[in-house]
Design a protein around this motif. Structure first.
Motif, PDB file in Angstrom:
ATOM      1  N   SER A   1       1.073  -1.384  -0.057  1.00 39.98           N
ATOM      2  CA  SER A   1      -0.105   0.016  -0.050  1.00 39.98           C
ATOM      3  C   SER A   1       0.762   1.223   0.138  1.00 39.98           C
ATOM      4  CB  SER A   1      -1.113  -0.090   1.275  1.00 39.98           C
ATOM      5  OG  SER A   1      -0.139   0.444   2.355  1.00 39.98           O
ATOM      6  N   GLN A   2       2.080   1.298   0.703  1.00 37.50           N
ATOM      7  CA  GLN A   2       2.951   2.150   0.689  1.00 37.50           C
ATOM      8  C   GLN A   2       3.431   2.578  -0.745  1.00 37.50           C
ATOM      9  OE1 GLN A   2       3.108   3.588   4.120  1.00 37.50           O
ATOM     10  NE2 GLN A   2       1.629   2.219   4.233  1.00 37.50           N
ATOM     11  N   PHE A   3       3.787   1.569  -1.436  1.00 35.46           N
ATOM     12  CA  PHE A   3       4.122   1.593  -2.880  1.00 35.46           C
ATOM     13  C   PHE A   3       3.055   2.345  -3.774  1.00 35.46           C
ATOM     14  CE2 PHE A   3       4.769  -0.044  -7.167  1.00 35.46           C
ATOM     15  CZ  PHE A   3       6.012   0.425  -7.253  1.00 35.46           C
ATOM     16  N   VAL A   4       1.889   1.871  -3.482  1.00 40.57           N
ATOM     17  CA  VAL A   4       0.709   2.257  -4.421  1.00 40.57           C
ATOM     18  C   VAL A   4       0.441   3.800  -4.097  1.00 40.57           C
ATOM     19  CG1 VAL A   4      -1.713   2.179  -4.425  1.00 40.57           C
ATOM     20  CG2 VAL A   4      -0.565   0.162  -4.579  1.00 40.57           C
ATOM     21  N   MET A   5       0.581   4.415  -2.906  1.00 42.14           N
ATOM     22  CA  MET A   5       0.434   5.742  -2.454  1.00 42.14           C
ATOM     23  C   MET A   5       1.320   6.740  -3.427  1.00 42.14           C
ATOM     24  SD  MET A   5       0.365   6.458   1.578  1.00 42.14           S
ATOM     25  CE  MET A   5      -0.270   5.011   2.610  1.00 42.14           C
ATOM     26  N   GLY A   6       2.713   6.294  -3.535  1.00 40.04           N
ATOM     27  CA  GLY A   6       3.667   6.873  -4.441  1.00 40.04           C
ATOM     28  C   GLY A   6       3.053   6.588  -6.138  1.00 40.04           C
ATOM     29  N   PHE A   7       3.076   5.494  -6.333  1.00 38.27           N
ATOM     30  CA  PHE A   7       3.135   4.773  -7.615  1.00 38.27           C
ATOM     31  C   PHE A   7       1.994   5.425  -8.613  1.00 38.27           C
ATOM     32  CE2 PHE A   7       1.665   1.820 -10.843  1.00 38.27           C
ATOM     33  CZ  PHE A   7       3.131   1.698 -11.409  1.00 38.27           C
ATOM     34  N   ILE A   8       0.784   5.400  -8.049  1.00 34.70           N
ATOM     35  CA  ILE A   8      -0.321   5.946  -8.740  1.00 34.70           C
ATOM     36  C   ILE A   8      -0.197   7.382  -9.225  1.00 34.70           C
ATOM     37  CG2 ILE A   8      -3.060   6.268  -8.795  1.00 34.70           C
ATOM     38  CD1 ILE A   8      -3.064   3.490  -7.637  1.00 34.70           C
ATOM     39  N   PRO A   9      -0.131   8.295  -8.428  1.00 31.18           N
ATOM     40  CA  PRO A   9       0.155   9.606  -8.600  1.00 31.18           C
ATOM     41  C   PRO A   9       1.584   9.950  -9.376  1.00 31.18           C
ATOM     42  CG  PRO A   9      -0.317   9.259  -6.179  1.00 31.18           C
ATOM     43  CD  PRO A   9       0.065   8.176  -6.643  1.00 31.18           C
ATOM     44  N   GLY A  10       2.433   9.228  -9.214  1.00 37.80           N
ATOM     45  CA  GLY A  10       3.749   9.288 -10.038  1.00 37.80           C
ATOM     46  C   GLY A  10       3.651   8.956 -11.022  1.00 37.80           C
ATOM     47  N   LEU A  11       2.854   8.034 -11.387  1.00 40.00           N
ATOM     48  CA  LEU A  11       2.555   7.310 -13.017  1.00 40.00           C
ATOM     49  C   LEU A  11       1.762   8.215 -13.816  1.00 40.00           C
ATOM     50  CD1 LEU A  11       3.065   5.032 -15.082  1.00 40.00           C
ATOM     51  CD2 LEU A  11       1.063   3.980 -13.754  1.00 40.00           C
ATOM     52  N   ALA A  12       0.873   8.964 -13.006  1.00 44.98           N
ATOM     53  CA  ALA A  12      -0.318   9.627 -13.731  1.00 44.98           C
ATOM     54  C   ALA A  12       0.143  11.063 -13.698  1.00 44.98           C
ATOM     55  CB  ALA A  12      -1.600   9.558 -13.072  1.00 44.98           C
ATOM     56  N   TYR A  13       1.156  11.427 -13.071  1.00 47.50           N
ATOM     57  CA  TYR A  13       1.295  13.005 -13.023  1.00 47.50           C
ATOM     58  C   TYR A  13       2.887  13.195 -13.213  1.00 47.50           C
ATOM     59  CZ  TYR A  13       0.877  17.979 -12.658  1.00 47.50           C
ATOM     60  OH  TYR A  13       0.670  19.290 -12.780  1.00 47.50           O
ATOM     61  N   ARG A  14       3.540  13.740 -14.486  1.00 50.04           N
ATOM     62  CA  ARG A  14       4.489  13.716 -14.669  1.00 50.04           C
ATOM     63  C   ARG A  14       5.134  15.241 -14.752  1.00 50.04           C
ATOM     64  NH1 ARG A  14       6.748  10.719 -12.078  1.00 50.04           N
ATOM     65  NH2 ARG A  14       8.710  11.391 -12.806  1.00 50.04           N
TER      66      ARG A  14
END
Length: 193
Positions: A94-107
């Motif tokens: 879940s910690q990974f997901v907290m950063g992964f989703i916004p990071g993947l979607a907003y560059r």
């Protein structure tokens, strides 16, 4: 006449990737570690979780490497307080997901328009909701908490303490700090660095 072809080799881990993991892990992990000592808890769940506010930032600034740093930081903070990280696999994910989703979607390195702000907040919320679902599943399956407590109390509270706080404060911190990150050369334009 020779024809030269370019062979693209897979990208290797570079020093900047390690640095981004370390920065993310140190800041995120220390925030978790410090707030673990606050008396606001339900079992191992922290009711006040400011680390959720910075998690999307590391995903946006450092891409997948920042998201990996979140896992490392939480893993280390668990060890420091005597928790067994093997009991929390979905929580670590879940910690990974907290950063992964916004990071993947907003560059983008900054918020330019209102539509950027809305998009950024949407992906922060999506990342937080997905992360809280993983934590809830971890509590149900591995830690054997009753479903009533998980879905009726803990998951609902995480939407307030994690999702709402991140949706409000993460864009403010992003606006305030992203200029410094860009000037320092730490912002990764591509998600994989």
């Amino acid at each position: 006449m020779e024809v030269q072809t370019q062979v693209h080799q897979p990208k290797t881990i570079q020093a900047k990737h390690i640095v981004s993991i370390v920065i993310s892990a140190l800041i995120f992990g220390s925030m978790i570690y410090i707030t673990r000592f606050l008396p606001l808890k339900i079992g191992t769940i922290q009711l006040f979780y400011p680390a959720a506010i910075v998690a999307p930032l590391f995903g946006v600034w450092f891409g997948i490497w920042g998201a990996a740093g979140l896992v490392v930081g939480n893993f280390l903070s668990m060890l420091l307080v005597g928790l067994n990280p093997l009991l929390f696999p979905l929580s670590l994910l879940s910690q990974f997901v907290m950063g992964f989703i916004p990071g993947l979607a907003y560059r983008k390195p900054h918020l330019e328009k209102k539509s950027d702000i809305v998009r950024f907040i949407f992906f922060i919320i999506l990342g937080q909701v997905m992360a809280s679902l993983l934590i809830a599943l971890n509590l149900l399956w591995i830690q054997k908490l009753p479903g009533k407590v998980v879905w009726g109390t803990i998951w609902v509270w995480m939407q307030f303490s994690n999702t709402l706080m991140a949706a409000v404060f993460t864009p403010l911190l992003f606006t305030w700090l992203s200029g410094y990150m860009r000037k320092s050369g730490l912002f990764f334009k591509r998600f994989l660095g």
